[in-house]
Design an enzyme around this catalytic site. Structure first.
Site, PDB file in Angstrom:
ATOM      1  N   CYS A 186      -6.066  19.649 -14.718  1.00 33.26           N
ATOM      2  CA  CYS A 186      -7.433  19.335 -13.329  1.00 33.26           C
ATOM      3  C   CYS A 186      -8.756  19.063 -14.509  1.00 33.26           C
ATOM      4  O   CYS A 186      -8.665  19.582 -15.733  1.00 33.26           O
ATOM      5  CB  CYS A 186      -7.400  21.318 -13.601  1.00 33.26           C
ATOM      6  SG  CYS A 186      -8.812  21.558 -12.942  1.00 33.26           S
ATOM      7  N   LEU A 187      -9.905  18.512 -13.920  1.00 36.32           N
ATOM      8  CA  LEU A 187     -10.805  18.029 -14.422  1.00 36.32           C
ATOM      9  C   LEU A 187     -12.108  19.009 -15.065  1.00 36.32           C
ATOM     10  O   LEU A 187     -12.317  19.551 -16.061  1.00 36.32           O
ATOM     11  CB  LEU A 187     -11.659  17.350 -13.567  1.00 36.32           C
ATOM     12  CG  LEU A 187     -11.095  16.273 -13.274  1.00 36.32           C
ATOM     13  CD1 LEU A 187     -12.062  15.353 -11.937  1.00 36.32           C
ATOM     14  CD2 LEU A 187     -10.800  15.112 -13.928  1.00 36.32           C
ATOM     15  N   HIS A 203      -7.610  24.902  -4.608  1.00 36.30           N
ATOM     16  CA  HIS A 203      -9.030  24.775  -5.611  1.00 36.30           C
ATOM     17  C   HIS A 203      -9.769  25.241  -3.735  1.00 36.30           C
ATOM     18  O   HIS A 203     -10.437  26.197  -4.044  1.00 36.30           O
ATOM     19  CB  HIS A 203      -9.665  23.231  -5.636  1.00 36.30           C
ATOM     20  CG  HIS A 203      -9.507  23.312  -7.500  1.00 36.30           C
ATOM     21  ND1 HIS A 203      -9.600  23.929  -8.190  1.00 36.30           N
ATOM     22  CD2 HIS A 203      -8.802  21.998  -7.732  1.00 36.30           C
ATOM     23  CE1 HIS A 203      -9.744  22.901  -9.442  1.00 36.30           C
ATOM     24  NE2 HIS A 203      -8.887  22.284  -8.545  1.00 36.30           N
ATOM     25  N   GLN A 230     -15.389  22.564  -7.705  1.00 35.47           N
ATOM     26  CA  GLN A 230     -15.501  21.650  -8.599  1.00 35.47           C
ATOM     27  C   GLN A 230     -16.425  20.511  -8.799  1.00 35.47           C
ATOM     28  O   GLN A 230     -17.386  20.905 -10.299  1.00 35.47           O
ATOM     29  CB  GLN A 230     -14.554  20.295  -8.886  1.00 35.47           C
ATOM     30  CG  GLN A 230     -12.838  20.839  -9.214  1.00 35.47           C
ATOM     31  CD  GLN A 230     -11.860  20.302  -9.017  1.00 35.47           C
ATOM     32  OE1 GLN A 230     -11.548  19.290  -8.422  1.00 35.47           O
ATOM     33  NE2 GLN A 230     -10.721  20.338 -10.463  1.00 35.47           N
ATOM     34  N   GLY A 270      -7.787  13.606  -8.246  1.00 33.43           N
ATOM     35  CA  GLY A 270      -8.384  14.728  -6.963  1.00 33.43           C
ATOM     36  C   GLY A 270      -9.404  15.653  -7.859  1.00 33.43           C
ATOM     37  O   GLY A 270     -10.419  15.579  -8.469  1.00 33.43           O
ATOM     38  N   HIS A 327      -2.514  20.875  -5.310  1.00 31.99           N
ATOM     39  CA  HIS A 327      -3.647  21.425  -6.263  1.00 31.99           C
ATOM     40  C   HIS A 327      -4.957  21.627  -5.651  1.00 31.99           C
ATOM     41  O   HIS A 327      -5.362  22.477  -5.884  1.00 31.99           O
ATOM     42  CB  HIS A 327      -3.888  20.241  -8.057  1.00 31.99           C
ATOM     43  CG  HIS A 327      -4.527  20.677  -8.860  1.00 31.99           C
ATOM     44  ND1 HIS A 327      -4.233  20.341  -9.445  1.00 31.99           N
ATOM     45  CD2 HIS A 327      -5.742  20.493  -8.875  1.00 31.99           C
ATOM     46  CE1 HIS A 327      -4.961  20.871 -10.375  1.00 31.99           C
ATOM     47  NE2 HIS A 327      -5.994  20.723  -9.962  1.00 31.99           N
ATOM     48  N   GLU A 328      -5.097  20.460  -4.592  1.00 33.06           N
ATOM     49  CA  GLU A 328      -6.468  20.078  -4.230  1.00 33.06           C
ATOM     50  C   GLU A 328      -6.954  21.295  -2.962  1.00 33.06           C
ATOM     51  O   GLU A 328      -8.312  21.736  -3.098  1.00 33.06           O
ATOM     52  CB  GLU A 328      -7.047  18.422  -3.939  1.00 33.06           C
ATOM     53  CG  GLU A 328      -7.374  17.339  -4.532  1.00 33.06           C
ATOM     54  CD  GLU A 328      -7.879  17.873  -6.153  1.00 33.06           C
ATOM     55  OE1 GLU A 328      -8.067  18.665  -6.759  1.00 33.06           O
ATOM     56  OE2 GLU A 328      -7.094  17.563  -7.149  1.00 33.06           O
TER      57      GLU A 328
HETATM   58 CO    CO Z   1      -8.075  20.677  -9.744  1.00 32.71          CO
END
Ligand code: CO
Length: 158
Positions: free
Chosen positions: A90-91, A136, A51, A46, A132-133
């Protein structure tokens, strides 16, 4: 398509609330394509607008299954069921992992890249990724919800 830089932990961008997407135009489609490429290059499931430095309510989920890349624009969680507790990363927080409790099943209502509303449901990893997304987009990161955060040295991916 092009890779975008991934915003990392410590950047205040990750803590801001995103504004709705209003224009479903070529600029949005380029953003979505770039986000997919960036997510895949990082082996993520995701990615969300902030991000890649875009403060709009747009995120993608790809659990590498028959659904492929799911583009969620102006998404809202409209139903949840059950509970799951598991490891999350998470990225934007490379090498960091934490235990997060999420719903087991989630239904999201969102617009597609043409502005059409649709609903999609997911369980387990996909439900976790939806939550999660969408977090964000509200400036919430998994580390805010996680217990037992662990840090891997020199290993960014699972
Ligand atoms: Co994330």
């Amino acid at each position: 398509m092009a890779l975008r830089n991934i915003v990392k932990d410590g950047d205040p961008i990750l803590r801001k609330v995103c504004r709705p997407v209003e224009k479903f135009d070529e600029k949005l489609w380029t953003l979505l394509d770039d986000m997919a490429e960036t997510m895949h290059a990082a082996d993520g499931v995701g990615i969300a607008g902030p991000q890649v430095g875009i403060m709009r309510r747009v995120c993608l989920v790809d659990c590498y299954d028959e659904d492929g890349v799911i583009e969620l624009i102006n998404p809202k969680i409209v139903a949840t069921a059950g509970e799951q507790t598991g490891n999350e990363g998470c990225l934007s927080f490379p090498g960091k992992w934490g235990t997060v409790t999420r719903p087991l099943a989630v239904t999201v209502r969102a617009q597609d890249r043409n502005g059409e509303w649709f609903e999609i449901s997911g369980r387990e990893l996909k439900a976790r990724a939806f939550c999660h997304e969408i977090d964000h987009l509200n400036g919430v990161c998994f580390v805010d919800l996680a217990k037992d955060i662990s840090i891997e040295k020199g290993e960014e991916e699972e």
